[in-house]
Design a protein around this motif. Structure first.
Motif, short mmCIF file in Angstrom:
data_model
loop_
_atom_site.label_atom_id
_atom_site.label_comp_id
_atom_site.label_asym_id
_atom_site.label_seq_id
_atom_site.Cartn_x
_atom_site.Cartn_y
_atom_site.Cartn_z
N ALA A 83 -7.99 0.13 -40.25
CA ALA A 83 -8.97 1.22 -40.30
C ALA A 83 -10.35 0.69 -40.64
CB ALA A 83 -8.52 2.27 -41.32
N LEU A 84 -10.44 -0.17 -41.63
CA LEU A 84 -11.74 -0.73 -42.00
C LEU A 84 -12.31 -1.61 -40.88
CD1 LEU A 84 -10.98 -1.68 -45.72
CD2 LEU A 84 -12.32 0.25 -44.89
N MET A 85 -11.44 -2.32 -40.17
CA MET A 85 -11.92 -3.12 -39.04
C MET A 85 -12.47 -2.25 -37.93
SD MET A 85 -8.85 -5.93 -38.85
CE MET A 85 -9.49 -6.70 -37.39
N ASN A 86 -11.96 -1.02 -37.80
CA ASN A 86 -12.44 -0.08 -36.79
C ASN A 86 -13.51 0.87 -37.33
OD1 ASN A 86 -10.64 -1.09 -34.89
ND2 ASN A 86 -9.00 0.29 -35.53
N LEU A 87 -14.06 0.53 -38.50
CA LEU A 87 -15.12 1.35 -39.14
C LEU A 87 -14.62 2.75 -39.45
CD1 LEU A 87 -18.25 0.24 -37.07
CD2 LEU A 87 -17.39 -0.68 -39.22
N ARG A 88 -13.36 2.85 -39.86
CA ARG A 88 -12.79 4.10 -40.35
C ARG A 88 -12.44 3.94 -41.82
NH1 ARG A 88 -8.09 4.81 -38.68
NH2 ARG A 88 -7.67 2.95 -37.43
N ILE A 89 -12.12 5.05 -42.47
CA ILE A 89 -11.78 5.01 -43.90
C ILE A 89 -10.32 4.65 -44.10
CG2 ILE A 89 -11.63 6.36 -46.03
CD1 ILE A 89 -14.00 7.98 -45.04
N GLY A 90 -9.45 5.20 -43.26
CA GLY A 90 -8.03 4.95 -43.43
C GLY A 90 -7.42 5.88 -44.48
N PRO A 91 -6.24 5.56 -44.99
CA PRO A 91 -5.58 6.42 -45.98
C PRO A 91 -6.46 6.59 -47.23
CG PRO A 91 -4.08 4.73 -45.17
CD PRO A 91 -5.43 4.37 -44.66
N ASP A 92 -6.67 7.83 -47.64
CA ASP A 92 -7.49 8.07 -48.83
C ASP A 92 -7.09 9.34 -49.58
OD1 ASP A 92 -8.33 9.89 -46.97
OD2 ASP A 92 -10.45 9.74 -47.52
N ARG A 93 -5.95 9.92 -49.24
CA ARG A 93 -5.57 11.21 -49.84
C ARG A 93 -4.39 11.09 -50.80
NH1 ARG A 93 -9.62 14.99 -48.93
NH2 ARG A 93 -10.48 14.59 -46.86
N VAL A 94 -3.31 10.47 -50.34
CA VAL A 94 -2.07 10.43 -51.11
C VAL A 94 -2.09 9.22 -52.03
CG1 VAL A 94 0.45 10.46 -50.98
CG2 VAL A 94 -0.92 11.49 -49.15
N GLY A 95 -2.17 9.46 -53.33
CA GLY A 95 -2.20 8.36 -54.28
C GLY A 95 -3.59 7.76 -54.39
N PRO A 96 -3.79 6.83 -55.34
CA PRO A 96 -5.09 6.17 -55.50
C PRO A 96 -5.47 5.38 -54.25
CG PRO A 96 -3.67 5.77 -57.42
CD PRO A 96 -2.83 6.40 -56.36
N PHE A 97 -6.59 5.73 -53.64
CA PHE A 97 -7.07 5.08 -52.41
C PHE A 97 -6.05 5.18 -51.28
CE2 PHE A 97 -8.91 2.82 -56.06
CZ PHE A 97 -10.26 3.05 -55.84
N GLY A 98 -5.22 6.22 -51.31
CA GLY A 98 -4.24 6.41 -50.26
C GLY A 98 -3.07 5.46 -50.30
N VAL A 404 -1.98 -9.04 -40.12
CA VAL A 404 -2.57 -7.72 -39.90
C VAL A 404 -3.87 -7.86 -39.10
CG1 VAL A 404 -3.56 -5.69 -41.02
CG2 VAL A 404 -1.52 -6.78 -41.98
N TRP A 405 -4.66 -8.86 -39.43
CA TRP A 405 -5.91 -9.12 -38.72
C TRP A 405 -5.63 -9.38 -37.23
CZ3 TRP A 405 -9.34 -14.00 -40.01
CH2 TRP A 405 -10.56 -13.89 -39.34
N MET A 406 -4.60 -10.16 -36.96
CA MET A 406 -4.24 -10.44 -35.57
C MET A 406 -3.84 -9.17 -34.83
SD MET A 406 -2.07 -13.94 -36.26
CE MET A 406 -1.22 -13.87 -34.70
N ARG A 407 -3.14 -8.28 -35.50
CA ARG A 407 -2.73 -7.04 -34.84
C ARG A 407 -3.94 -6.18 -34.49
NH1 ARG A 407 2.14 -2.80 -36.33
NH2 ARG A 407 1.66 -1.33 -34.67
N GLY A 408 -4.97 -6.25 -35.32
CA GLY A 408 -6.14 -5.43 -35.06
C GLY A 408 -7.12 -6.02 -34.08
N THR A 409 -6.91 -7.27 -33.65
CA THR A 409 -7.90 -7.93 -32.81
C THR A 409 -7.34 -8.45 -31.49
OG1 THR A 409 -7.50 -10.00 -34.01
CG2 THR A 409 -9.34 -8.64 -34.74
N LEU A 410 -6.11 -8.95 -31.47
CA LEU A 410 -5.60 -9.63 -30.28
C LEU A 410 -4.89 -8.67 -29.34
CD1 LEU A 410 -4.15 -12.90 -31.87
CD2 LEU A 410 -6.38 -12.56 -30.79
N PRO A 411 -5.07 -8.85 -28.03
CA PRO A 411 -4.33 -8.03 -27.06
C PRO A 411 -2.92 -8.57 -26.85
CG PRO A 411 -5.78 -9.52 -25.90
CD PRO A 411 -6.02 -9.75 -27.37
#
Length: 449
Positions: A83-98, A404-411
């Motif tokens: 989410a942060l790599m895509n300039l989104r917030i990501g989980p932020d509701r359930v629990g501390p910082f989601g 995780v970084w590879m999943r967010g960047t590589l096809p």
């Protein structure tokens, strides 16, 4: 009986639960005390006479209990980091910082309807996720997390790891064949082809390391890398590290090699017909595999639990709190209060808007953080296994972040590219690394007889 019946009917549901649970708990407590008093001695004698078996059972139980929180943590990392790599917030509701959203997802999967499709083989269909999950979890038995903190120190630990880890493809084949679905069958066949292809360079990549270490015991391999970080095998086997990491990524079915469940081509592959708890086993096995591959990479090439540098001077912090006697109790009671007031005073003085009770709450939180930091520093310096575990987890989760970084960047690659890369590039490179390592060992032994 009539009075009792009327009284029972007037109770609320919580009241009925309490009045039912308390007598049962009392009876169980009395029975447990009676068993300890009557059979405590013989039970202790039996356990003492079979300590290796007891240690094995305890290790297996701990490993099974640790895998689920590990999977939840990696799932949260994946959601938040991508989410942060895509300039989104990501989980932020359930629990501390989601942070509890992954737990909610896990519970949601377990509460879904567990459905077996018409035409499927119910026995094989049910056992497939169990085989996949256990093949992943059982490999943790030989990974050393810290000095003395491992399930079993096998002389053939590395061989055991590859043998058990290779069984995961059996579970994927079982799932693909038994689902009675063409997409599942394609996913299972892809899994078999992928694992067989990359198993060869994966195994050959560590043969050079085995030649250098002279053992297949993972614990001994870590001990060989103690001292400065220059002793790590990554500097002696740089090509092997690259081959091992790529092949391990393919073995774990992670991006860009996640062709066994390529949603753009075969829906979800082997998991297409799965739901509920059986899908949850596949789900957890995938993320536990990420941790296992990262841990094995750290163990083999990056020093395991060893710090990058040794302490420059010997430190002795042997301290027995029980030797203080009553002073220990006074310290536990007085020190937190003193620290709370010491931290609360600056907060209260810093701003006139802060009330006294708010400053006390802030001081209490800071005081507890300070105490935890002091205890953690003492444990790190004084207890070798604590320091080792912290370094091991730090290195391991660094590689988890890379996955995780590879999943967010590589096809995702094509299946023909995947197979060509394994047989035309990875296999020759692993053989080249093996020959170069063997030649270097012969030359060094010749120069230094």
């Amino acid at each position: 009986m009539t009075v009792v019946g009327k009284s029972w009917s007037r109770l609320t549901l919580p009241g009925k639960v309490i009045f039912t649970a308390i007598p049962i708990l009392l009876l169980l407590t009395v029975a447990l005390v009676a068993v300890i008093v009557l059979l405590g001695g013989p039970i202790l004698d039996i356990l003492e006479a079979n300590l290796p078996i007891v240690r094995f059972v305890v290790a297996v139980t701990i490993i099974l209990l640790v895998t689920v929180p590990t999977a939840f943590l990696i799932i949260y990392m994946e959601m938040k980091i991508i989410a942060l790599m895509n300039l989104r917030i990501g989980p932020d509701r359930v629990g501390p910082f989601g942070s509890l959203l992954s737990v909610v997802h896990g519970l949601k999967v377990l509460m879904k309807e567990d459905f077996t499709p018409t035409g499927a083989d119910p026995i094989v269909f049910t056992w497939a996720p169990v085989v996949t999950y256990l093949a992943s979890v059982m490999t943790l038995l030989v990974i050393p997390f810290a000095p003395g903190l491992f399930g079993q120190d096998l002389n053939l630990g590395l061989l055991y790891f590859f043998a058990i880890g290779g069984l995961s493809v059996v579970g994927l084949l079982m799932a693909g064949w038994s689902s009675y679905n063409k997409y599942s069958l394609l996913g299972g066949l892809r899994a078999a082809a992928q694992v067989i292809s990359y198993e060869i360079p994966l195994t050959l990549s560590v043969v050079g390391l085995i030649l250098l270490a002279g053992t297949m015991s993972l614990n001994q391999i870590v001990l060989n890398q103690s001292g400065w970080f220059t002793s790590w095998y990554v500097f002696q086997q740089p090509l092997a590290v690259l081959i091992f990491f790529i092949a391990a990524t393919a073995e774990a079915n992670r991006t860009p090699f996640d062709l066994t469940e390529a949603d753009s081509e075969i829906v979800a592959g082997f998991a297409t017909e799965y739901s509920g708890m059986r899908f949850g086993f596949f789900f957890f096995a995938e993320y536990v595999n990420v941790f296992i591959i990262s841990a094995l990479t750290v163990t083999l090439f990056f020093g395991g639990w060893n710090a990058p540098f040794p302490w420059p001077w010997p430190v002795d912090v042997t301290f027995n709190p029980g030797s203080l006697g009553i002073g220990m109790l006074l310290g536990v009671a007085i020190i937190p209060v003193v620290l709370t007031l010491a931290f609360a005073a600056p907060i209260w003085i810093a701003s006139s808007r802060i009330k006294g009770w708010q400053a006390l709450i802030g001081g209490f939180v800071l005081a507890n953080l300070f105490i935890v930091a002091i205890i953690g520093a003492w444990a790190y310096i004084g207890l070798e296994w604590v320091a080792g575990l912290l370094w091991f987890l730090l290195k391991t989760y660094t590689f988890v972040f890379i996955f995780v970084w590879m999943r967010g960047t590589l096809p995702r690659v094509r299946i023909d590219q995947l197979m060509d890369f394994a047989w035309k590039w990875m296999l020759p490179a692993s053989l080249l690394n093996l020959f170069l390592t063997a030649a270097a060992i012969v030359v060094v032994k010749t120069v230094r007889p």
